[in-house]
Scaffold this active site. Structure first.
Site, PDB file in Angstrom:
ATOM      1  N   ASP A  95       7.085   7.517  -3.519  1.00  0.00           N
ATOM      2  CA  ASP A  95       7.950   7.296  -2.362  1.00  0.00           C
ATOM      3  C   ASP A  95       8.217   5.807  -2.198  1.00  0.00           C
ATOM      4  O   ASP A  95       9.007   5.243  -2.946  1.00  0.00           O
ATOM      5  CB  ASP A  95       7.403   7.964  -1.096  1.00  0.00           C
ATOM      6  CG  ASP A  95       5.921   7.726  -0.852  1.00  0.00           C
ATOM      7  OD1 ASP A  95       5.442   6.621  -1.161  1.00  0.00           O
ATOM      8  OD2 ASP A  95       5.263   8.620  -0.314  1.00  0.00           O
ATOM      9  N   GLU A  97      -7.021   8.413  -0.341  1.00  0.00           N
ATOM     10  CA  GLU A  97      -5.944   8.832  -1.245  1.00  0.00           C
ATOM     11  C   GLU A  97      -5.600   7.782  -2.287  1.00  0.00           C
ATOM     12  O   GLU A  97      -5.053   8.085  -3.335  1.00  0.00           O
ATOM     13  CB  GLU A  97      -4.677   9.171  -0.458  1.00  0.00           C
ATOM     14  CG  GLU A  97      -4.014   7.977   0.209  1.00  0.00           C
ATOM     15  CD  GLU A  97      -2.605   8.275   0.707  1.00  0.00           C
ATOM     16  OE1 GLU A  97      -2.059   9.328   0.349  1.00  0.00           O
ATOM     17  OE2 GLU A  97      -2.068   7.452   1.460  1.00  0.00           O
TER      18      GLU A  97
END
Length: 352
Positions: A4, A199
């Protein structure tokens, strides 16, 4: 391709033919051809539909590979770059997704050697592989904040696909070195911060504590653990399958990567410290936990396979059928990546 926010893509995403997306599509095309060959005798047709053939999908993959060589590969820089179709030129952003060509199997042996040499120099840092170079990201300010898929961050998918690609092309030691760096980063954070599993990491400073858009999923605002994060957990399990028993012991004692490599006499410049066949405790031909595939001639860098179609003898006097039979026998006997058609002609491999 799952990325992204990044200055690599900002304000130009729709104009880019990216390396990662093309590698994924190439791999899908090869996988479809393999599935048709292995399960449907090379052809498949829906009831009343058009017949699909393995040859058709292989040709699509080969056309894509040639286009990638033309538009994405930069021989002078030794890396793959995104291509801006509007400007009709390569992007200058250096991204670790260049390693995806090794995962997909679309790089030639010579390209793989250049890619490993240049990629290790640009993307290997203390805590693993960084998403892109600091130079490519540019200066950061209040008006130009950091993006989470840029330097200095490292993400599990980039690590896993690089390990897989390095192993595919015979750079076993490099795969192990990358894996040890990443697993040490995860282990150190887990031990020091009560089991935290985020993450992503800042792999340059080897920490999960940083300010970036969207925070760091897998931790709360006080940096104590919640549920962890799926692909980080998966990368740890996969990474362990690449380590030797000696490396696992060092990881268990939290031996920093550079200390371990220095004491173990491992090279850190991209050059294997052992040959792929003589590396201590070599990686098996099939790692079920990691999903590493068996060496199959049909899962190759397709340019090599297509050049061999027909009965024209090669430099060793072997026809295409004879070469294929020789590869099958070698692989059945537990052959190394040097025997695998996916890494190109054997003559080219040994001339690297």
């Amino acid at each position: 391709s799952g990325h992204d926010t990044s200055y690599r893509l900002e304000r130009r995403c729709a104009n880019l033919a990216t390396v990662d997306l093309n590698c994924l599509l190439y791999k899908y095309e090869v996988d479809l051809a393999d599935a048709l060959d292995e399960h449907f005798g090379g052809t498949f047709a829906w009831s009343g539909g058009r017949e699909l053939t393995a040859a058709e999908w292989r040709m699509r993959a080969e056309v894509r590979r040639q286009s990638m060589d033309t538009h994405l590969w930069n021989e002078r820089k030794g890396l793959y770059f995104d291509y801006d179709v509007k400007l009709q030129e390569q992007s200058v952003y250096e991204s670790v997704t260049a390693f995806w060509a090794l995962w997909a199997g679309c790089a030639t042996p010579a390209q793989a050697r250049r890619l490993v040499d240049e990629g290790c120099r640009k993307f290997e840092v203390r805590g693993g592989l960084v998403s892109g170079t600091e130079e490519s990201r540019g200066k950061i300010s209040l008006l130009r904040p950091n993006r989470q898929w840029d330097f200095p961050f490292g993400w599990p998918p980039h690590q896993i696909m690089a390990w897989y690609g390095m192993y595919n092309y015979g750079f076993v030691d490099v795969a192990r070195r990358f894996a040890y760096r990443w697993l040490f980063t995860i282990t150190q954070a887990f031990v020091d911060f009560n089991g935290v599993v985020p993450e992503k990491f800042d792999v340059v400073n080897m920490t999960h504590r940083f300010q970036v858009e969207y925070g760091n999923v897998g931790v709360d605002f006080k940096k104590v653990p919640r549920e962890g994060f799926g692909w980080m957990n998966a990368s740890y399990q996969v990474g362990l399958t690449y380590l030797t028993s000696h490396m696992r012991r060092a990881l268990g004692t939290l031996t920093p990567p550079d200390v371990f490599f220095q004491k173990s006499n491992w090279k850190t410049d991209g050059t294997p410290s052992h040959s792929p066949t003589s590396t201590p405790n070599p990686v098996p031909v099939f790692i079920s936990e990691a999903g590493t595939p068996r060496y199959r001639p049909q899962s190759n860098a397709l340019h090599a396979a297509l050049r061999g179609l027909g009965s024209k003898p090669d430099a060793r006097g072997l026809s295409a059928d004879a070469r294929k039979r020789q590869q099958q026998l070698a692989l059945a006997a537990g052959g190394s990546p040097e025997d695998d058609a996916r890494v190109g002609d054997a003559s080219n491999y040994h001339n690297l």
